[in-house]
Design an enzyme around this catalytic site. Structure first.
Site, PDB file in Angstrom:
ATOM      1  N   SER A 234       0.915  -1.308   0.070  1.00 22.88           N
ATOM      2  CA  SER A 234       0.096  -0.160   0.026  1.00 22.88           C
ATOM      3  C   SER A 234       0.838   1.225   0.114  1.00 22.88           C
ATOM      4  O   SER A 234       2.212   1.166   0.481  1.00 22.88           O
ATOM      5  CB  SER A 234      -0.703  -0.015   1.254  1.00 22.88           C
ATOM      6  OG  SER A 234      -1.823  -1.006   1.296  1.00 22.88           O
ATOM      7  N   ARG A 315      -7.374   3.276  -2.626  1.00 22.94           N
ATOM      8  CA  ARG A 315      -7.055   4.587  -1.999  1.00 22.94           C
ATOM      9  C   ARG A 315      -6.954   5.718  -2.999  1.00 22.94           C
ATOM     10  O   ARG A 315      -7.404   6.811  -2.590  1.00 22.94           O
ATOM     11  CB  ARG A 315      -5.685   4.227  -1.233  1.00 22.94           C
ATOM     12  CG  ARG A 315      -5.525   5.340  -0.506  1.00 22.94           C
ATOM     13  CD  ARG A 315      -3.926   5.344   0.024  1.00 22.94           C
ATOM     14  NE  ARG A 315      -3.664   3.862   0.599  1.00 22.94           N
ATOM     15  CZ  ARG A 315      -3.689   3.428   1.669  1.00 22.94           C
ATOM     16  NH1 ARG A 315      -3.832   4.375   2.717  1.00 22.94           N
ATOM     17  NH2 ARG A 315      -3.489   2.222   1.985  1.00 22.94           N
ATOM     18  N   TYR A 360      -1.505   2.270  12.163  1.00 19.45           N
ATOM     19  CA  TYR A 360      -0.615   2.393  11.344  1.00 19.45           C
ATOM     20  C   TYR A 360       0.513   3.576  11.406  1.00 19.45           C
ATOM     21  O   TYR A 360       1.415   3.836  10.629  1.00 19.45           O
ATOM     22  CB  TYR A 360      -0.741   2.300   9.752  1.00 19.45           C
ATOM     23  CG  TYR A 360      -2.174   1.428   9.320  1.00 19.45           C
ATOM     24  CD1 TYR A 360      -1.705   0.261   9.189  1.00 19.45           C
ATOM     25  CD2 TYR A 360      -3.252   1.947   8.913  1.00 19.45           C
ATOM     26  CE1 TYR A 360      -3.022  -0.713   9.054  1.00 19.45           C
ATOM     27  CE2 TYR A 360      -4.273   1.244   8.544  1.00 19.45           C
ATOM     28  CZ  TYR A 360      -4.143   0.001   8.513  1.00 19.45           C
ATOM     29  OH  TYR A 360      -5.030  -0.834   8.047  1.00 19.45           O
ATOM     30  N   CYS A 387     -11.115   6.845  25.325  1.00 17.68           N
ATOM     31  CA  CYS A 387     -10.393   6.708  26.446  1.00 17.68           C
ATOM     32  C   CYS A 387      -9.295   6.031  26.177  1.00 17.68           C
ATOM     33  O   CYS A 387      -9.065   4.605  26.534  1.00 17.68           O
ATOM     34  CB  CYS A 387     -11.322   6.079  27.444  1.00 17.68           C
ATOM     35  SG  CYS A 387     -10.691   6.348  29.184  1.00 17.68           S
ATOM     36  N   GLU A 388      -8.172   6.503  25.395  1.00 22.27           N
ATOM     37  CA  GLU A 388      -6.997   5.838  25.033  1.00 22.27           C
ATOM     38  C   GLU A 388      -6.063   6.834  24.743  1.00 22.27           C
ATOM     39  O   GLU A 388      -6.327   7.717  23.847  1.00 22.27           O
ATOM     40  CB  GLU A 388      -7.246   4.678  23.977  1.00 22.27           C
ATOM     41  CG  GLU A 388      -6.048   4.094  23.542  1.00 22.27           C
ATOM     42  CD  GLU A 388      -6.462   2.554  22.973  1.00 22.27           C
ATOM     43  OE1 GLU A 388      -7.448   2.350  23.065  1.00 22.27           O
ATOM     44  OE2 GLU A 388      -5.633   2.366  21.954  1.00 22.27           O
TER      45      GLU A 388
HETATM   46  N1  LLP Z   1      -6.012  -5.396  -4.188  1.00 26.53           N
HETATM   47  C1  LLP Z   1      -5.572  -6.294  -2.990  1.00 26.53           C
HETATM   48  C2  LLP Z   1      -5.568  -7.573  -3.212  1.00 26.53           C
HETATM   49  C3  LLP Z   1      -5.680  -5.435  -1.758  1.00 26.53           C
HETATM   50  O1  LLP Z   1      -5.247  -6.357  -0.791  1.00 26.53           O
HETATM   51  C4  LLP Z   1      -5.651  -4.253  -1.629  1.00 26.53           C
HETATM   52  C5  LLP Z   1      -5.409  -3.590  -0.374  1.00 26.53           C
HETATM   53  C6  LLP Z   1      -6.221  -3.535  -2.849  1.00 26.53           C
HETATM   54  C7  LLP Z   1      -6.165  -3.881  -3.861  1.00 26.53           C
HETATM   55  C8  LLP Z   1      -6.153  -1.940  -2.666  1.00 26.53           C
HETATM   56  O2  LLP Z   1      -4.960  -1.256  -2.255  1.00 26.53           O
HETATM   57  P1  LLP Z   1      -4.960   0.488  -2.340  1.00 26.53           P
HETATM   58  O3  LLP Z   1      -4.992   0.971  -3.737  1.00 26.53           O
HETATM   59  O4  LLP Z   1      -6.106   0.969  -1.791  1.00 26.53           O
HETATM   60  O5  LLP Z   1      -3.894   0.777  -1.566  1.00 26.53           O
HETATM   61  N2  LLP Z   1      -6.103  -0.480   5.665  1.00 26.53           N
HETATM   62  C9  LLP Z   1      -4.884  -0.059   5.063  1.00 26.53           C
HETATM   63  C10 LLP Z   1      -4.713  -0.547   3.712  1.00 26.53           C
HETATM   64  C11 LLP Z   1      -4.767  -2.068   3.578  1.00 26.53           C
HETATM   65  C12 LLP Z   1      -5.076  -2.532   2.283  1.00 26.53           C
HETATM   66  C13 LLP Z   1      -5.444  -3.905   1.851  1.00 26.53           C
HETATM   67  N3  LLP Z   1      -5.454  -4.248   0.828  1.00 26.53           N
HETATM   68  C14 LLP Z   1      -4.607   1.387   5.458  1.00 26.53           C
HETATM   69  O6  LLP Z   1      -5.615   2.011   5.761  1.00 26.53           O
HETATM   70  O7  LLP Z   1      -3.847   1.868   4.908  1.00 26.53           O
END
Ligand code: LLP
Length: 486
Positions: A234, A315, A360, A387-388
């Site tokens: 990411s 994203r 993160y 509360c953290e």
């Molecule tokens: N394809 C697959 C197989 C993935 O696992 C992911 C993200 C994406 C596409 C999309 O990735 P993007 O273009 O959105 O970066 N919660 C974390 C990010 C977790 C991403 C998981 N997989 C954060 O908030 O940074």
């Protein structure tokens, strides 16, 4: 990343703590003549008044434009090496009926990774043939549902899943398109990547066994192996990690392609965005071209045709289109060792609406949203109400020195992985999402009320307990009819 130093090395005191860096804010963001932040033609003050805070705000035109630009960038790059591309929007970033409509109208498919995400995509009218279904532990029921819905491709994540998908497809009398998820051994994050021989993680099969497992998949009449898949991480700022990963994958791809046609190669998502303006991801056109060129070069070396390409950005499409509005409750100055003072600015949300900073060490940008101020910029940390002590929304940025209780503030680039990771910690109801466009605002996801939370408590629901809430999120339903562009 959040720093243990009082002030992160990349952070500079701005000349103007009211300025809105274009790389960080939605393209429509500006200040009106009263200094108020305006997004999608609607002022933050009006949004806060009408829907309450905290409030997720998404600039519809900005999201649509980013989806269209993403597709155009990859189409141009693919065409330059004589192939085509499918771009799937990764729904995990933020999925709702409206978002599905925006991205599919822009020409994207939808990538889902649970039965719940699949249900949203289907209910919103996404073409099942343009849905890709991921997940390292899909249940048999989820697989059956996807097969029956006619989902275009299911990504096989492990050997155990081969029989499950093959059986479900055979029972449904279908030939199911599948991809095989492979670990390329490349881990990428921001502008660095690390290539290792092995990946110690739950997703996918090893590169060494990709040909053997792909061949096994090809032995099933109910399965059609369309290609290999890889997702390397990411917040990636350039094409180097993708190129390295593609080169590695192409060894297995070429071997499989020599045995039978293998039409496609899916290199996942992970394209980065600017959270603070110090983040400088390369333009997506440049990244797309870098990847397509690496694939074409690799194919030439292996003597196989350039496959169709596929990508799954989340994203980079929805992240920069979103902002979150908060109201300041308290401000507390704290002296730092040998440095400046830090002002803890506590807002009415926190890790329940944006857990990325706590989870993160993510960085964000904050600005006054209801006014501007000529006061000197002060170092701030925006904290939540939970509360953290790790409940931080913005680890470090600058706000005018007179920021105080009642001020409306906006945090930029919260469109991705904020609402989708929202939770009810401390029994805080999840907040609504409002889309803004051409001066109009409408709720696209309703918020919860405290009554909603009480109704899920079996003991309390049985006794019919209810409380009177005056929370402004109640107004989101009535305002939903307030009119907005289709
Ligand atoms: N394809 C697959 C197989 C993935 O696992 C992911 C993200 C994406 C596409 C999309 O990735 P993007 O273009 O959105 O970066 N919660 C974390 C990010 C977790 C991403 C998981 N997989 C954060 O908030 O940074």
């Amino acid at each position: 990343m959040a720093s243990i130093q009082p002030v992160p090395g990349w952070l500079r005191a701005p000349d103007d703590a009211n300025a809105l860096a274009p790389s960080v804010w939605p393209s429509s963001a500006h200040r009106d003549h009263d200094g108020r932040l305006v997004v999608g033609g609607v002022s933050a003050a009006e949004l806060a008044e009408r829907f309450g805070t905290p409030l997720y705000v998404v600039d519809e035109s900005d999201a649509r434009a980013r989806a269209a630009r993403m597709l155009a960038a990859f189409e141009a790059a693919a065409a330059s090496v004589g192939t085509s591309v499918t771009v799937y929007y990764a729904g995990k970033a933020f999925l709702s009926g409206a978002i599905v409509r925006w991205v599919t109208e822009a020409g994207l498919g939808v990538d889902v990774c649970t039965g719940g995400e699949l249900a949203v995509a289907l209910a919103a009218g996404a073409d099942p043939a343009r849905i890709g279904f991921h997940g390292n532990n899909k249940s048999v029921a989820e697989i059956e549902r996807a097969v029956e819905a006619g989902v275009g491709t299911i990504v096989i994540d492990s050997e155990i899943e081969i029989d499950r998908v093959a059986d479900a497809a055979a029972r449904a009398g279908r030939v199911q398109g599948v991809r095989l998820r492979v670990n390329s051994g490349v881990h990428a994050s921001t502008h660095e990547f690390l290539a290792t021989a092995h990946e110690d993680q739950k997703f996918g099969v090893t590169l060494e066994r990709a040909v053997e497992i792909g061949t096994r998949i090809r032995g099933f009449d109910s399965l059609d192996l369309v290609g290999l898949h890889c997702h390397i991480g990411s917040q990636i700022f350039d094409s180097a990690g993708f190129a390295e990963s593609a080169e590695r994958l192409l060894v297995a791809h070429a071997e499989l392609a020599r045995l039978a046609p293998l039409p496609e190669l899916n290199l996942g998502g992970g394209f980065g965005i600017a959270y603070p303006s110090a983040d400088e991801p390369a333009p997506i056109e440049q990244i797309a071209l870098g990847i397509a060129t690496a694939v074409a070069d690799g194919c030439r070396d292996h003597g196989v045709p350039v496959p169709k390409l596929a990508f799954e950005p989340g994203r980079a499409i929805i992240g920069p289109a979103g902002v979150t509005l908060y109201t300041v409750g308290t401000v507390k100055p704290v002296p730092l060792d040998g440095g400046p003072w830090r002002h803890y600015v506590s807002v009415d949300g926190g890790m329940s609406d944006n857990i990325r900073t706590a989870l993160y060490g993510a960085d964000y940008t904050v600005r006054l949203a209801g006014r501007v101020s000529d006061e000197t910029p002060s170092l701030v940390r925006v904290a939540g109400k939970h509360c953290e002590s790790g409940d931080i929304v913005v680890d470090a940025d600058y706000l005018p020195h007179d920021v105080g209780p009642g001020d409306l503030v906006a945090v930029a680039a919260t469109g991705a992985y904020c609402w989708s990771l929202a939770n009810n910690y401390n029994h805080v109801p999840r907040r609504p999402v409002v889309a803004v466009r051409d001066g109009m605002a409408r709720v696209i996801v309703h918020g919860e009320t405290e009554d909603d939370l009480l109704s899920r408590d079996a003991e309390l629901a049985a006794s019919g307990s209810s409380i009177e809430t005056e929370s402004p999120e109640r107004s989101d339903t009535s305002d939903a009819a307030g009119g907005a562009p289709a």
